[in-house]
Design a protein around this motif. Structure first.
Motif, short mmCIF file in Angstrom:
data_model
loop_
_atom_site.label_atom_id
_atom_site.label_comp_id
_atom_site.label_asym_id
_atom_site.label_seq_id
_atom_site.Cartn_x
_atom_site.Cartn_y
_atom_site.Cartn_z
N ASN A 87 0.81 -1.23 0.00
CA ASN A 87 0.00 0.00 0.00
C ASN A 87 0.84 1.27 0.00
O ASN A 87 0.36 2.33 0.36
CB ASN A 87 -0.95 -0.01 1.21
N LYS A 88 2.12 1.13 -0.40
CA LYS A 88 3.01 2.30 -0.41
C LYS A 88 3.49 2.60 -1.82
O LYS A 88 3.75 1.69 -2.59
CB LYS A 88 4.25 2.02 0.43
N GLU A 140 -4.16 1.40 -2.15
CA GLU A 140 -3.83 2.74 -1.63
C GLU A 140 -2.70 3.34 -2.50
O GLU A 140 -2.75 3.23 -3.72
CB GLU A 140 -3.46 2.64 -0.14
N TYR A 199 -13.31 -4.10 -4.44
CA TYR A 199 -13.20 -4.67 -3.10
C TYR A 199 -13.73 -6.11 -3.05
O TYR A 199 -13.20 -6.94 -2.32
CB TYR A 199 -13.89 -3.78 -2.07
N ALA A 259 0.66 -8.51 4.68
CA ALA A 259 0.64 -7.07 4.41
C ALA A 259 2.05 -6.52 4.56
O ALA A 259 2.67 -6.67 5.61
CB ALA A 259 -0.31 -6.37 5.38
N LEU A 299 3.88 -3.67 5.30
CA LEU A 299 3.72 -2.32 5.85
C LEU A 299 5.05 -1.60 5.95
O LEU A 299 6.09 -2.21 5.87
CB LEU A 299 3.07 -2.41 7.23
N TYR A 349 6.07 1.49 16.11
CA TYR A 349 5.74 0.14 15.66
C TYR A 349 6.61 -0.96 16.28
O TYR A 349 6.10 -2.02 16.66
CB TYR A 349 5.81 0.05 14.13
N GLU A 402 5.56 -1.58 19.95
CA GLU A 402 4.25 -2.23 20.10
C GLU A 402 4.22 -3.62 19.46
O GLU A 402 3.41 -4.47 19.84
CB GLU A 402 3.13 -1.30 19.58
N GLN A 421 -7.07 -6.45 11.07
CA GLN A 421 -6.28 -5.62 11.99
C GLN A 421 -6.10 -4.24 11.36
O GLN A 421 -5.73 -4.13 10.19
CB GLN A 421 -4.92 -6.26 12.26
N ASN A 480 -4.15 -0.60 11.85
CA ASN A 480 -3.01 -0.05 12.58
C ASN A 480 -2.89 1.46 12.54
O ASN A 480 -1.96 2.00 13.14
CB ASN A 480 -1.70 -0.63 12.03
N GLU A 481 -3.76 2.12 11.81
CA GLU A 481 -3.62 3.58 11.69
C GLU A 481 -4.92 4.29 12.05
O GLU A 481 -6.01 3.74 11.89
CB GLU A 481 -3.21 3.96 10.27
N HIS A 531 -4.61 8.46 7.58
CA HIS A 531 -4.13 7.42 6.69
C HIS A 531 -5.33 6.66 6.14
O HIS A 531 -6.35 6.55 6.81
CB HIS A 531 -3.20 6.48 7.49
N GLN A 532 -5.19 6.12 4.94
CA GLN A 532 -6.34 5.45 4.30
C GLN A 532 -6.66 4.09 4.91
O GLN A 532 -7.72 3.51 4.61
CB GLN A 532 -6.07 5.31 2.79
N ALA A 533 -5.79 3.57 5.75
CA ALA A 533 -5.93 2.19 6.23
C ALA A 533 -7.33 1.88 6.77
O ALA A 533 -7.93 0.86 6.43
CB ALA A 533 -4.88 1.90 7.30
N SER A 539 -9.85 1.72 3.91
CA SER A 539 -9.68 0.48 3.13
C SER A 539 -10.26 -0.70 3.89
O SER A 539 -10.93 -1.56 3.32
CB SER A 539 -8.19 0.23 2.85
N TYR A 571 -5.21 -1.43 16.55
CA TYR A 571 -3.92 -1.38 17.24
C TYR A 571 -3.14 -0.12 16.81
O TYR A 571 -3.52 0.55 15.85
CB TYR A 571 -3.12 -2.66 16.93
N HIS A 572 -2.03 0.15 17.49
CA HIS A 572 -1.26 1.37 17.25
C HIS A 572 -2.24 2.57 17.25
O HIS A 572 -3.20 2.57 18.01
CB HIS A 572 -0.49 1.30 15.92
N THR A 631 -4.39 -7.35 7.38
CA THR A 631 -3.89 -6.18 8.11
C THR A 631 -3.88 -4.94 7.22
O THR A 631 -3.44 -4.99 6.07
CB THR A 631 -2.47 -6.45 8.64
N PHE A 632 -4.36 -3.85 7.77
CA PHE A 632 -4.34 -2.55 7.09
C PHE A 632 -3.53 -1.59 7.95
O PHE A 632 -3.81 -1.44 9.14
CB PHE A 632 -5.76 -2.02 6.90
N GLY A 633 -2.51 -0.96 7.37
CA GLY A 633 -1.68 -0.10 8.19
C GLY A 633 -0.73 0.75 7.37
O GLY A 633 -0.92 0.96 6.18
N ALA A 634 0.33 1.24 8.03
CA ALA A 634 1.30 2.07 7.33
C ALA A 634 2.69 1.51 7.50
O ALA A 634 2.94 0.73 8.39
CB ALA A 634 1.26 3.48 7.89
#
Lengths: 100, 133, 130
Positions: free
Chosen positions: A8-9, A34, A83, A98, A100, B18, B21, C6, C8-9, C14-16, C19, C40-41, C127-130
């Motif tokens: 997603n980056k 994303e 989706y 994922a 990240l 991160y 945690e 999950q 995380n943002e 953030h779009q997490a 999404s 989380y986070h 998981t959705f996060g950054a």
């Protein structure tokens, strides 16, 4: 085991896609979502890396590409999913990783 | 049956939360008696460096906690060789993490295994659940 | 299939979280089961009922609350991450001697073990996060 990788980056700001491509096994799928969708833009190094990644399938989340105005600029041969398609990809693989 | 859980660490400590945690999840998760592994790639390898001193930044130095992982039966810690080399680091720059093998009269063994990208790809392939941090 | 998610943002930053919501909605519409959504986070910030986004924008917390009601979702906010960031329910506010609580309807606060359990019990953890 088959893995669905999600990235997603943007490849211009993060090594997530490189990490993913370096560790993805044959038979796995990479879903770009994303800011990850920019990796599929035609004429970029990342699109070339994607084209050269033998044995790995790629998909891109269409709504994210549309949101960013790049739907018409995607490299050829990348499957576009919504989706619903994302959910199906999850179901079709043994696990999701994922990046990240 | 126990599942294979992989904690995937890709981020450096202190700059963001991160790493800290993630470690908190590992410590809690250890009580669930699953087959746990940790991987450190990319900037994640910086989490394990020796000599961290946070006195000047007002944050807690949590690096000593990694050496307690062996007591929690968390002893499969994979560090990607390429990530270390790209950063000009060697195994000597990392903490020496150990665990005691109950089956071999509590012999002390190394927890960190240096693996190539190809080896790590196989290890990841084999996991049931990947937790990403 | 049985899924867990999950996040995380935090919202808006953030779009997490967006999404994750779109994914959850699609999965439920297809008849899949969502065992748990774990925040989380900074993801714990999705659970505040005190956010007031502009009228013409989506209200992310409200979206989760509505989805929870409709599908009886288990929305779990990590207690360790929540304590750090000032997210608390009534019990926790009492325990910590705080004068207010801010958890939105449909969310509950619990421990990190809930994430591990989600990994054990679900076919897939997404998981959705950054």
């Amino acid at each position: 085991m088959t893995t669905l990788h999600t990235v997603n980056k943007s490849p211009f700001s993060s090594s997530a896609l490189d990490n993913c491509l370096g560790l993805a096994k044959n038979g796995s799928t990479v879903l770009l979502l994303e800011d990850g969708v920019y990796a599929a833009t035609a004429g970029t190094k990342s699109a070339e890396a994607i084209a050269n990644a033998d044995g790995v399938s790629f998909a891109i989340l269409g709504p994210d590409a549309q949101a960013r105005g790049i739907e018409g600029k995607l490299a050829d041969g990348i499957k576009v999913v919504d989706y619903d398609g994302f959910v199906d990809l999850v179901a079709e693989h043994d696990k999701v990783h994922a990046w990240l | 049956m126990a599942k294979k859980f992989m904690y995937m660490n890709t981020k450096a400590p202190y700059g963001t939360i991160y790493a800290l945690e993630s470690l908190e999840v590992v410590l809690i998760g250890a009580a669930f008696e699953q087959d746990v592994s940790l991987a450190f790639i990319d900037d994640g390898v910086y989490q394990l460096t020796k000599g961290q001193n946070t006195d000047g930044i007002g944050m807690k130095n949590f690096s000593p906690t990694y050496s307690a992982l062996g007591d929690y039966d968390v002893n499969k810690i994979y560090v990607e060789k390429e990530s270390l080399e790209e950063r000009g680091l060697t195994l000597d720059d990392l903490q020496h993490l150990t665990w005691e093998d109950e089956d071999e009269d509590w012999a002390e063994k190394d927890s960190i295994k240096l693996v190539s990208r190809a080896e790590l790809a196989d290890i990841l392939d084999d996991q049931d659940v990947v937790l990403s941090f | 299939m049985k899924l867990s998610i999950q996040i995380n943002e935090g919202p808006y930053q953030h779009q997490a979280a967006d999404s994750a919501y779109q994914f959850a909605k699609a999965a439920l519409a297809k008849g899949h089961e969502i065992f748990r959504v774990f925040f989380y986070h900074d993801g714990v910030n999705n659970a505040t009922r005190l956010a007031v986004p502009p009228q013409d924008d989506r209200n992310i917390t409200q979206q989760w609350t509505d989805l929870q009601k409709e599908h009886d979702l288990d929305l779990v906010v990590c207690i360790a991450a929540a304590q750090r960031r000032g997210l608390m329910d009534e019990d926790e506010a009492k325990r910590q001697g705080k004068d207010a609580n801010n958890i939105a309807e449909g969310f509950r606060i619990s421990g990190l073990g809930q994430l591990i359990e989600a990994g054990i019990e679900s076919d897939h953890l997404v998981t959705f996060g950054a």
